[in-house]
Design an enzyme around this catalytic site. Structure first.
Site, short mmCIF file in Angstrom:
data_model
loop_
_atom_site.label_atom_id
_atom_site.label_comp_id
_atom_site.label_asym_id
_atom_site.label_seq_id
_atom_site.Cartn_x
_atom_site.Cartn_y
_atom_site.Cartn_z
CD GLN A 193 -22.04 55.32 8.55
OE1 GLN A 193 -21.86 54.63 9.55
NE2 GLN A 193 -21.24 55.25 7.48
CB CYS A 198 -18.51 53.88 10.36
SG CYS A 198 -16.97 53.46 9.51
CD GLU A 242 -21.84 61.41 16.29
OE1 GLU A 242 -21.91 60.74 17.35
OE2 GLU A 242 -22.66 62.30 15.98
CG ASP A 292 -4.47 51.04 20.68
OD1 ASP A 292 -5.58 51.58 20.47
OD2 ASP A 292 -3.40 51.52 20.25
CG HIS A 349 -18.93 49.49 9.56
ND1 HIS A 349 -19.18 50.78 9.18
CD2 HIS A 349 -20.00 49.11 10.32
CE1 HIS A 349 -20.34 51.17 9.68
NE2 HIS A 349 -20.85 50.17 10.38
CG ASN A 403 -24.04 49.63 12.14
OD1 ASN A 403 -23.10 50.39 11.97
ND2 ASN A 403 -24.48 48.84 11.18
#
Length: 339
Positions: A132, A138, A163, A230, A279, A303
């Site tokens: 990123q 993120c 992204e 969710d 994050h 990550n």
């Protein structure tokens, strides 16, 4: 990165006078600068060096504790070595838990048996680790990772998604580009927009100064969703979702120095918060080391800090230890898109 902001933080955190430097590590400092392409002006280098030395001492102490059996993971110097903890949080942690449109509630499948380990990388539905850069995006990387996985499971084709498309274009859904966002808002954008471009057609810039005019082109779209789900309950619900659905977007507390300089092993830090989440990452599986026990289980987390951080860009997060770092808390907004 704002140099004046950084210098202010460093001056407050170290001292008003010029820092005293350890010249025995001059060679290491120069090697580190070369390895990470670091260039400073004359007024800045001393403060950067002082922060780097402080971080080196933190890492060395932690690894000594690891050698004494007091830690489960190791730390290592990386590209973030000249950043204070406060600056690191401001720059790299972009998850913002905010009011947003709720998704469907996860209905746990009636699995006869939940596998003791899962790794979606082995099934070919996880793209390579991305970076990123100096941008709090993120949330966008977490969202594309979950959508890439769901599109692969639907079509059998793994396509890297953009992204930058999310960073530039999803502000109407509540995201703030490099200043943070939420994965569910990204999924909502894809639904509203009826598509998301490929990484190749809409490449990532990784800079706050990027011209954030939306450049989406429907002819290059490679993914869509009809909403999102969710997962609100606990680690067992998250485990069932990962096993049955695929990679899942989650949020966690990644603000500690131990996370900033994580190298390998099962990450557990008693100071990690289960409520202050900052994050966005992607859970791509789970497992255990050796014989399965309460203290050796982990989540496999992808990550977005490049492959030089952690275990080639991944971290093993402690699993089934009181929702460590908030990975499955209500606030984490664990979710995935419906495709």
């Amino acid at each position: 990165m704002n140099p004046s902001l950084l210098l202010t933080a460093l001056c407050l955190g170290i001292a008003s006078a010029a820092p005293t430097l350890d010249h025995s590590v001059d060679a290491q400092w120069n090697q580190w600068k070369a390895a990470h392409g670091k260039l400073y002006n004359e007024s800045e280098e001393g403060w950067r060096r002082a922060v780097w030395e402080k971080n080196m001492k933190v890492i060395e102490l932690h690894n000594w504790e690891y050698s004494q059996g007091r830690r489960n993971f190791t730390m290592a110097m990386n590209a973030f070595g000249d950043m204070t903890s406060e600056e690191f949080r401001q720059v790299m942690n972009g998850f913002q838990n905010q009011k947003h449109k709720k998704g469907e509630m996860f209905q746990e499948p009636a699995l006869a048996e939940i596998p003791p380990s899962v790794d979606w990388r082995k099934e070919g539905c996880v793209t390579p680790v991305k970076d990123q850069g100096v941008c709090g995006s993120c949330w966008a990387f977490s969202a594309t990772g979950a959508l890439e996985g769901q599109m692969f499971r639907k079509t059998g084709k793994l396509v890297s998604l953009s992204e930058q498309n999310l960073v530039d274009c999803s502000r109407a859904q509540g995201n703030k580009g490099c200043r943070g966002g939420l994965m569910d808002n990204a999924f909502q954008y894809v639904k509203d927009n009826k598509g998301l471009d490929t990484e190749e057609s809409y490449p990532y810039s990784g800079t706050v100064k990027h011209d954030d005019t939306c450049k989406y082109k429907p002819e290059f779209s490679a993914a869509n969703d009809t909403g999102f789900v969710d997962i609100h309950k606990n680690e067992r619900s998250l485990m069932k979702a990962v096993a049955s659905v695929g990679p899942i977007s989650v949020a966690l507390d990644a603000s500690l120095e131990s996370f900033q300089f994580y190298e390998k092993g099962i990450y557990y830090d008693p100071d990690c918060s289960s409520e202050d989440l900052n994050h966005g990452v992607l859970v791509v599986g789970y497992g255990f080391e050796g014989v399965e026990m309460d203290n050796n289980k982990y989540w496999i987390v992808k990550n977005s800090w490049g492959t030089k951080w952690g275990m080639d860009g991944y971290i093993k997060m402690a699993k089934d230890l009181d929702n460590h770092c908030g990975i499955a808390s209500l606030a984490s907004m664990a979710s995935y898109p419906i495709v």
